[in-house]
Design an enzyme around this catalytic site. Structure first.
Site, mmCIF file in Angstrom:
data_model
loop_
_atom_site.group_PDB
_atom_site.id
_atom_site.type_symbol
_atom_site.label_atom_id
_atom_site.label_comp_id
_atom_site.label_asym_id
_atom_site.label_seq_id
_atom_site.Cartn_x
_atom_site.Cartn_y
_atom_site.Cartn_z
ATOM 1 N N GLU A 135 -31.819 6.501 -30.898
ATOM 2 C CA GLU A 135 -30.525 6.077 -30.374
ATOM 3 C C GLU A 135 -29.962 7.055 -29.353
ATOM 4 O O GLU A 135 -30.398 8.197 -29.253
ATOM 5 C CB GLU A 135 -29.538 5.846 -31.501
ATOM 6 N N CYS A 140 -24.906 10.779 -35.423
ATOM 7 C CA CYS A 140 -26.296 10.583 -35.052
ATOM 8 C C CYS A 140 -27.104 10.003 -36.209
ATOM 9 O O CYS A 140 -26.945 10.379 -37.353
ATOM 10 C CB CYS A 140 -26.925 11.874 -34.570
#
Ligand code: SAH
Length: 348
Positions: A89, A335
């Site tokens: 990501e 994250c």
């Protein structure tokens, strides 16, 4: 998986083009095309035959945006799909002065910090330099940026993974992303965040790429740090501080500590006092972050009011510190959360 052409430096592309018997100016065309975020098959200056040969050996699209999530504050989060189907990501934050992109360096992570979603399934694999770079090239292109006029102006290595645990590829990426003639993002606009792999911090200091060094500290005491970061058993805070000092001597760059405030773990007045003792007078800055609670982990953040109180204590004690505003919290802020959610959805 095929090879990744975005791993190559401009000089390496010269050698490659010669290997294929093409004139040397083709290397420049190829490099410029790649730096504009194009796929090999999209670079119109190159002949079909040459592109066909390249595509037998190299991935046409090493990284693609699989999904985009847009936050109410304008932050965008991406799920990037790699050529082997793995997902990492990234985040793009827009500011008045430009755009900062957060990139991933590994699929998963093996550091297993107690609060972080990236390590939930361990480390699957390292990204290559070109896979890290491609995340930036395609987002830059998405916003109409070119190599000459960048849309992405700043980069932080704060996505999933531990950059210094993927040292060679990360350093190669740093060389390529800062290279003249490429996308050429200045080292001073790049921040590398580490959980504190001390020997690699020394190595990085000697590479001659003066990026901003950020260390995830999260606790002023070795004993308490070990509870939330297993890596703290390998390296003490004292060793980390010495490595930071060395980094400062070599690069002249002030270093930054990340400090995620976790209820009942590291956010009492006592912790603030210990941090002040530890860091006062050092050329550093403390970035406070309120923990983004991860549903798989049994830890909670603190309120905004409590976070400001902690910040106030640090400032009163003479530290340079800021409380980072929570950006994109409505789209899976921290994250690893987005990827974890994606993998969850796929498995259920
Ligand atoms: N492995 C590197 C890069 C990750 S950077 C490192 O440890 O520094 C991402 C930052 O966000 C790190 O400081 C990490 O500790 C922190 N972080 C991870 N999960 C978080 C969460 N759920 N809430 C707040 N901060 C988190």
């Amino acid at each position: 998986m095929k090879e990744i052409l975005q791993d190559f430096t401009a000089a390496e592309l010269q050698a490659l083009v010669a290997e294929y018997g093409e004139p040397s100016y083709r290397a420049g065309q190829l490099y410029r095309g790649l730096m504009r975020g194009k796929r090999i098959s999209e670079i119109s200056e190159l002949s079909k035959a040459f592109k066909g040969k390249l595509l037998e050996r190299f991935e046409d699209e090493p990284v693609r945006i699989r999904e985009t999530f847009t936050s109410s504050d304008g932050t965008e989060k991406y799920l990037f799909e790699l050529a082997d189907g793995n997902i990492v990501e990234g985040v793009l934050m827009s500011y008045k002065y430009g755009r900062t992109q957060c990139v991933s360096t590994q699929v998963g992570c093996r550091m297993n910090c107690a609060f972080c979603a990236s390590g939930l399934n361990g480390l699957l694999r390292n990204l290559t330099a070109g896979e890290i770079l491609s995340q930036i090239l395609i987002v830059n292109a998405k916003f109409g940026g070119t190599a000459e006029k960048r849309a992405v102006t700043n980069v932080v290595l704060m996505g999933s993974g531990e950059p210094l645990d993927n040292y060679a590829n990360t350093v190669q990426f740093l060389r390529n992303v800062t290279a003249e003639g490429g996308i050429c993002i200045s080292a001073r606009n790049i921040s590398l965040s580490t959980c504190g792999l001390v020997p690699k911090m020394y190595e990085l200091a000697r590479e001659g790429i003066p990026v901003n060094l950020t260390v995830s500290l999260h606790s002023p005491s070795d004993e308490e740090r070990q509870r939330i970061m297993p890596v703290a058993k390998a390296y003490s805070i004292d060793e980390i501080l010495k490595a930071c000092e060395y980094y400062f001597e070599r690069t002249g760059r002030r270093y930054i500590f990340e400090y995620s405030l976790i209820a009942g773990e590291n956010s009492d007045a006592r912790h603030a006092q210990m941090l002040i003792q530890l860091l006062r007078g050092k050329p550093c800055h403390v970035n406070l972050i309120r923990l983004n609670a991860v549903k798989e982990k049994n830890l909670q953040g603190i309120t905004e009011k409590e976070a400001y109180r902690f910040l106030g204590l640090l400032e009163k004690g003479g530290l340079s510190a800021t409380l980072r505003r929570q950006i994109g919290a409505d789209i899976g802020g921290a994250c690893g959360q987005l990827r974890a959610g994606y993998l969850d959805g796929k498995n259920s």
